[in-house]
Design a protein around this motif. Structure first.
Motif, PDB file in Angstrom:
ATOM      1  N   PHE A  60       0.840  -1.226  -0.465  1.00 18.67           N
ATOM      2  CA  PHE A  60      -0.027  -0.288  -0.401  1.00 18.67           C
ATOM      3  C   PHE A  60       1.066   1.388  -0.470  1.00 18.67           C
ATOM      4  CE2 PHE A  60      -2.326   2.746   2.325  1.00 18.67           C
ATOM      5  CZ  PHE A  60      -3.873   3.051   1.752  1.00 18.67           C
ATOM      6  N   GLY A  61       0.545   2.115  -0.687  1.00 19.20           N
ATOM      7  CA  GLY A  61       1.609   3.765  -0.884  1.00 19.20           C
ATOM      8  C   GLY A  61       3.061   3.477  -1.761  1.00 19.20           C
ATOM      9  N   ALA A  62       3.164   1.559  -2.536  1.00 16.18           N
ATOM     10  CA  ALA A  62       4.301   2.154  -3.034  1.00 16.18           C
ATOM     11  C   ALA A  62       4.437   2.828  -4.347  1.00 16.18           C
ATOM     12  CB  ALA A  62       4.403   0.625  -3.110  1.00 16.18           C
ATOM     13  N   ASN A  63       5.669   2.505  -5.072  1.00 16.30           N
ATOM     14  CA  ASN A  63       5.879   3.203  -5.923  1.00 16.30           C
ATOM     15  C   ASN A  63       4.967   2.876  -7.176  1.00 16.30           C
ATOM     16  OD1 ASN A  63       6.357   5.050  -8.112  1.00 16.30           O
ATOM     17  ND2 ASN A  63       9.186   4.605  -7.540  1.00 16.30           N
ATOM     18  N   GLY A  64       4.256   3.734  -7.632  1.00 16.92           N
ATOM     19  CA  GLY A  64       2.929   3.207  -8.936  1.00 16.92           C
ATOM     20  C   GLY A  64       3.596   3.524 -10.183  1.00 16.92           C
ATOM     21  N   ASP A  65       4.420   4.262 -10.047  1.00 17.59           N
ATOM     22  CA  ASP A  65       5.617   4.211 -11.702  1.00 17.59           C
ATOM     23  C   ASP A  65       5.533   3.120 -12.881  1.00 17.59           C
ATOM     24  OD1 ASP A  65       4.720   7.352 -11.171  1.00 17.59           O
ATOM     25  OD2 ASP A  65       7.263   7.324 -10.541  1.00 17.59           O
ATOM     26  N   CYS A  66       5.403   3.153 -13.701  1.00 17.08           N
ATOM     27  CA  CYS A  66       6.306   2.512 -14.301  1.00 17.08           C
ATOM     28  C   CYS A  66       6.242   2.807 -16.248  1.00 17.08           C
ATOM     29  CB  CYS A  66       5.191   0.665 -15.120  1.00 17.08           C
ATOM     30  SG  CYS A  66       3.513   0.867 -15.366  1.00 17.08           S
ATOM     31  N   GLU A  67       7.008   2.044 -16.901  1.00 17.77           N
ATOM     32  CA  GLU A  67       7.260   2.736 -18.789  1.00 17.77           C
ATOM     33  C   GLU A  67       7.281   1.783 -19.096  1.00 17.77           C
ATOM     34  OE1 GLU A  67      11.001   4.175 -17.996  1.00 17.77           O
ATOM     35  OE2 GLU A  67      11.078   5.627 -16.599  1.00 17.77           O
ATOM     36  N   PHE A  68       7.038   2.794 -20.707  1.00 16.72           N
ATOM     37  CA  PHE A  68       5.969   1.856 -21.668  1.00 16.72           C
ATOM     38  C   PHE A  68       7.341   2.934 -22.859  1.00 16.72           C
ATOM     39  CE2 PHE A  68       2.791   0.944 -19.517  1.00 16.72           C
ATOM     40  CZ  PHE A  68       2.325  -0.136 -19.965  1.00 16.72           C
ATOM     41  N   THR A  69       8.495   1.781 -23.451  1.00 11.97           N
ATOM     42  CA  THR A  69       9.062   2.120 -24.277  1.00 11.97           C
ATOM     43  C   THR A  69       8.461   2.230 -25.432  1.00 11.97           C
ATOM     44  OG1 THR A  69      11.099   1.749 -23.327  1.00 11.97           O
ATOM     45  CG2 THR A  69      11.429   2.375 -25.444  1.00 11.97           C
ATOM     46  N   TYR A  70       8.432   3.051 -26.532  1.00 13.92           N
ATOM     47  CA  TYR A  70       7.860   3.090 -27.924  1.00 13.92           C
ATOM     48  C   TYR A  70       8.725   3.646 -28.690  1.00 13.92           C
ATOM     49  CZ  TYR A  70       6.048   8.015 -27.160  1.00 13.92           C
ATOM     50  OH  TYR A  70       5.906   8.804 -27.160  1.00 13.92           O
ATOM     51  N   THR A  71       9.082   3.211 -30.518  1.00 14.63           N
ATOM     52  CA  THR A  71      10.205   3.772 -31.102  1.00 14.63           C
ATOM     53  C   THR A  71       9.350   3.781 -32.558  1.00 14.63           C
ATOM     54  OG1 THR A  71      11.944   1.972 -30.381  1.00 14.63           O
ATOM     55  CG2 THR A  71      12.320   3.205 -32.348  1.00 14.63           C
ATOM     56  N   ASN A  72       9.637   4.955 -33.370  1.00 15.15           N
ATOM     57  CA  ASN A  72       8.853   5.160 -34.366  1.00 15.15           C
ATOM     58  C   ASN A  72       9.731   3.925 -35.558  1.00 15.15           C
ATOM     59  OD1 ASN A  72       7.886   6.019 -37.046  1.00 15.15           O
ATOM     60  ND2 ASN A  72       8.715   8.342 -36.314  1.00 15.15           N
TER      61      ASN A  72
END
Length: 147
Positions: A46-58
């Motif tokens: 509970f209350g942890a870091n909720g960040d994530c990333e999605f890498t995309y390329t053109n």
């Protein structure tokens, strides 16, 4: 006569197959390619870091422009670069989930762009947030109260 018709049909098929194999080697316009379209947080406190990333390329041959990025609810906030992405370049879309909501979750982020391959891409996040820690309330058990 049958042999002649059969020969003409086979010749037409061979020409059509050759035309398809000699098609364009690179797609026209911008093409969006995500490394992954799903992020699994697993079980998090509970209350942890909720960040994530999605890498995309053109991977196309023209500038890619993300025109819209919408989450399925207010507990998910996507952030992305609004500048055009040049062909061959990559960028990162950041997604934050509000981890002050205990229990399992499955949410989505809909990305709209000028990509010729998939102008709409749906990214998914999932996981489970543990319940909030119990609040410790001091007690006076075993300690005599003064009057």
């Amino acid at each position: 006569m049958k042999k002649r018709i059969l020969s003409l049909l086979l010749g037409a098929l061979a020409i059509g197959a050759r035309a398809q194999s000699n098609g364009p080697s690179s797609p026209k316009g911008p093409v969006i390619t995500f490394q992954s379209q799903e992020h699994d947080y697993g079980t998090i406190p509970f209350g942890a870091n909720g960040d994530c990333e999605f890498t995309y390329t053109n991977t196309g041959n023209d500038f890619l422009i993300i025109t819209s990025c919408k989450s399925s609810c207010g507990c998910v906030v996507p952030r992305y670069d609004k500048n055009p992405l040049a062909p061959g370049k990559s960028a990162v879309m950041q997604v934050r989930y509000d981890t002050r909501r205990p229990g399992p979750f499955t949410k989505s982020v809909t990305v709209e762009s000028n990509a010729t391959n998939t102008p709409i891409v749906v990214l998914r996040i999932k996981g489970q947030v543990l319940p909030a820690p119990a609040e410790v309330v001091p007690t006076n058990r075993g300690i005599p109260l003064e009057r």
